[in-house]
Design a protein around this motif. Structure first.
Motif, PDB file in Angstrom:
ATOM      1  N   LEU A  40      -9.288  -8.058   4.314  1.00 49.96           N
ATOM      2  CA  LEU A  40      -7.915  -8.148   3.839  1.00 49.96           C
ATOM      3  C   LEU A  40      -7.534  -9.564   3.394  1.00 49.96           C
ATOM      4  CD1 LEU A  40      -6.185  -5.891   6.515  1.00 49.96           C
ATOM      5  CD2 LEU A  40      -6.796  -5.271   4.163  1.00 49.96           C
ATOM      6  N   ALA A  43       0.824  -1.214   0.000  1.00 56.34           N
ATOM      7  CA  ALA A  43       0.000   0.000   0.000  1.00 56.34           C
ATOM      8  C   ALA A  43       0.855   1.260   0.000  1.00 56.34           C
ATOM      9  CB  ALA A  43      -0.928   0.000   1.214  1.00 56.34           C
ATOM     10  N   PHE A  70      -5.048  -0.088   0.155  1.00 54.70           N
ATOM     11  CA  PHE A  70      -5.113  -1.440   0.709  1.00 54.70           C
ATOM     12  C   PHE A  70      -5.950  -2.348  -0.183  1.00 54.70           C
ATOM     13  CE2 PHE A  70      -3.443   0.333   4.669  1.00 54.70           C
ATOM     14  CZ  PHE A  70      -2.680  -0.720   5.149  1.00 54.70           C
TER      15      PHE A  70
END
Length: 222
Positions: free
Chosen positions: A95, A27, A212
């Motif tokens: 994630l 990121a 992200f």
């Protein structure tokens, strides 16, 4: 609470930290050298981004720091989100790391019971709220004994025949002659943000959510 100018990202210690750091770096966030120094006792670290710092805290505490505005973003397992139910936490992104499950286990020689026949159980767990809610929805009263670790000792020492704990491979359960009986929920780690901060600083926080998201997508596609 009035938020500071610098954005703060809370990361959990332990296994999840190892899994999330490739995403953090993908990121575009690179912490100072002390972050990787095992001798460092620091808990807050500068990064290559002038207005972003990282704090390294216990997994449960990462959610609390964000919920009360002391941090703006965090990586938190959805087990923690379900346990605390903080209204000021917004979880925009899975994630796809930290995969495990929250399960009820009991001694192998007693694990033939059918959970559908339970009406009242005693459980040792780090997740009393989640556990009580799960079983209440099934008409079962769960008496929860709060432990923060060494859950597998509870059946051995007569504290509770049943435990609810995180399970990954199941190796720890087998080593302690315990058997997984029921899965309460499957767990992954999420990027969470402080809702009030998202309203007052939408451009900055949206930028990092997007970074992200790109990191997750690139990692998934590689």
């Amino acid at each position: 609470m009035e938020l500071t100018d610098k954005l703060v990202l809370a990361l959990p210690k332990g296994r999840i930290l190892e899994e999330v750091m490739p995403l953090v770096k993908a990121a575009g966030i690179h912490p100072e050298a002390a972050f990787d120094d095992p001798k460092s006792r620091a808990l807050q670290f500068d990064t290559n981004i002038p207005n972003l710092s990282i704090i390294r805290v216990r997994a449960f505490d990462a959610a609390t720091f964000v919920a009360f505005g002391a941090a703006h973003l965090a990586v938190v397992g959805n087990d923690v989100l379900q346990e605390f139910g903080y209204s000021d936490l917004y979880s925009p992104l899975d994630l796809d790391i930290g995969h495990c499950r929250l399960s009820l286990a009991m001694p192998e020689d007693e694990a033939t019971e059918d959970p559908r026949e339970w009406s009242h159980i005693r459980v040792a767990t780090k997740y009393p709220n989640l556990t009580r809610q799960y079983y209440a929805e099934r008409g079962v009263q769960a008496e929860c004994i709060k432990l923060n670790g060494a859950m597998e000792l509870a059946p051995q020492l007569g504290l509770s025949r049943r435990i609810v704990d995180l399970v990954s491979t199941g190796g720890t359960l087998r080593a302690n002659q315990l058997k997984e009986v029921e899965v309460l929920t499957h767990i992954t780690s999420r990027l969470v943000v402080h809702r009030p901060a998202f309203k007052t600083r939408p451009r900055e926080i949206s930028y990092w959510i997007d970074r992200f998201r790109e990191a997750v997508q690139n990692g998934t596609n590689s």
